[in-house]
Design a protein around this motif. Sequence first.
Motif, PDB file in Angstrom:
ATOM      1  N   LEU A 148      -0.830  -0.874   3.037  1.00 32.27           N
ATOM      2  CA  LEU A 148      -0.036   0.316   2.722  1.00 32.27           C
ATOM      3  C   LEU A 148       1.438  -0.025   2.528  1.00 32.27           C
ATOM      4  CD1 LEU A 148      -1.771   2.861   5.097  1.00 32.27           C
ATOM      5  CD2 LEU A 148      -1.741   2.947   2.586  1.00 32.27           C
ATOM      6  N   ASP A 149       1.948  -1.015   3.278  1.00 31.80           N
ATOM      7  CA  ASP A 149       3.337  -1.448   3.102  1.00 31.80           C
ATOM      8  C   ASP A 149       3.589  -1.984   1.697  1.00 31.80           C
ATOM      9  OD1 ASP A 149       4.007  -0.716   5.675  1.00 31.80           O
ATOM     10  OD2 ASP A 149       3.935  -2.769   6.478  1.00 31.80           O
ATOM     11  N   GLN A 150       2.558  -2.552   1.075  1.00 29.39           N
ATOM     12  CA  GLN A 150       2.677  -3.104  -0.273  1.00 29.39           C
ATOM     13  C   GLN A 150       2.500  -2.053  -1.357  1.00 29.39           C
ATOM     14  OE1 GLN A 150       0.119  -6.530  -0.745  1.00 29.39           O
ATOM     15  NE2 GLN A 150       0.734  -7.362   1.231  1.00 29.39           N
ATOM     16  N   LYS A 151       2.070  -0.856  -0.967  1.00 26.70           N
ATOM     17  CA  LYS A 151       1.849   0.215  -1.935  1.00 26.70           C
ATOM     18  C   LYS A 151       2.564   1.471  -1.429  1.00 26.70           C
ATOM     19  CE  LYS A 151      -1.650   2.411  -4.700  1.00 26.70           C
ATOM     20  NZ  LYS A 151      -3.024   2.671  -4.979  1.00 26.70           N
ATOM     21  N   PRO A 152       3.864   1.578  -1.700  1.00 25.50           N
ATOM     22  CA  PRO A 152       4.664   2.648  -1.111  1.00 25.50           C
ATOM     23  C   PRO A 152       4.233   4.067  -1.478  1.00 25.50           C
ATOM     24  CG  PRO A 152       6.025   1.174  -2.457  1.00 25.50           C
ATOM     25  CD  PRO A 152       4.626   0.681  -2.524  1.00 25.50           C
ATOM     26  N   ASP A 153       3.523   4.242  -2.578  1.00 23.85           N
ATOM     27  CA  ASP A 153       3.091   5.589  -2.951  1.00 23.85           C
ATOM     28  C   ASP A 153       1.825   6.016  -2.203  1.00 23.85           C
ATOM     29  OD1 ASP A 153       1.769   3.594  -4.442  1.00 23.85           O
ATOM     30  OD2 ASP A 153       1.153   5.041  -5.951  1.00 23.85           O
TER      31      ASP A 153
ATOM     32  N   ASP B 119     -10.112   2.949  -0.332  1.00 19.64           N
ATOM     33  CA  ASP B 119      -8.997   3.195  -1.241  1.00 19.64           C
ATOM     34  C   ASP B 119      -7.737   3.491  -0.451  1.00 19.64           C
ATOM     35  OD1 ASP B 119     -10.411   3.154  -3.814  1.00 19.64           O
ATOM     36  OD2 ASP B 119     -11.357   5.009  -3.133  1.00 19.64           O
ATOM     37  N   LEU B 120      -6.605   3.074  -0.996  1.00 24.04           N
ATOM     38  CA  LEU B 120      -5.312   3.479  -0.469  1.00 24.04           C
ATOM     39  C   LEU B 120      -4.914   4.711  -1.262  1.00 24.04           C
ATOM     40  CD1 LEU B 120      -3.582  -0.011  -0.263  1.00 24.04           C
ATOM     41  CD2 LEU B 120      -4.902   1.183   1.499  1.00 24.04           C
ATOM     42  N   VAL B 121      -4.645   5.819  -0.567  1.00 25.25           N
ATOM     43  CA  VAL B 121      -4.432   7.098  -1.246  1.00 25.25           C
ATOM     44  C   VAL B 121      -3.139   7.753  -0.777  1.00 25.25           C
ATOM     45  CG1 VAL B 121      -6.901   7.480  -1.603  1.00 25.25           C
ATOM     46  CG2 VAL B 121      -5.816   8.360   0.464  1.00 25.25           C
ATOM     47  N   ASP B 122      -2.623   8.644  -1.619  1.00 26.56           N
ATOM     48  CA  ASP B 122      -1.428   9.381  -1.235  1.00 26.56           C
ATOM     49  C   ASP B 122      -1.771  10.678  -0.513  1.00 26.56           C
ATOM     50  OD1 ASP B 122      -2.426  10.580  -3.508  1.00 26.56           O
ATOM     51  OD2 ASP B 122      -0.481  10.974  -4.394  1.00 26.56           O
ATOM     52  N   GLN B 123      -2.997  11.177  -0.712  1.00 21.70           N
ATOM     53  CA  GLN B 123      -3.439  12.383  -0.006  1.00 21.70           C
ATOM     54  C   GLN B 123      -4.957  12.437   0.042  1.00 21.70           C
ATOM     55  OE1 GLN B 123      -1.970  15.797  -2.055  1.00 21.70           O
ATOM     56  NE2 GLN B 123      -3.102  15.376  -3.927  1.00 21.70           N
TER      57      GLN B 123
END
Length: 119
Positions: A27-32, A53-57
């Motif tokens: 998550l640190d590598q994907k700020p959004d 998945d890394l998600v914003d919401q």
Amino acid sequence: MAVEAFDPTQSTVSVTPAAIEHFRRQLDQKPDAQAVRLSVKESGCTGFMYVVDLVDQAKDSDLRHPLAEGLDLFIDRDSLKVVTGTEIDFVTEGVNRQLKFLNPNAQDHCGCGESFSVN
């Protein structure tokens, strides 16, 4: 959005400290992105594969599972019957590092380790 909160009296998915730290680094590598989302999809030769998945919401039907301060795991409600009881770990084996899913519902795994089946 109506994300349902995780009920700690219901055992769904557990996450080891090593996996939590792995998720934080990702998550640190994907700020959004703000959280991790777990689901399964039909795939491979034995039936299902995990999707992280890394998600914003969250999606409307996701369950929210707080992992640590500022870190949530969203679990796809449609995947619950397959992932309930799963432990997610991040392991190092030799020079390889990977997420491991220790799922008591998994009955069979394909040879390459990508997919699994459940009863």
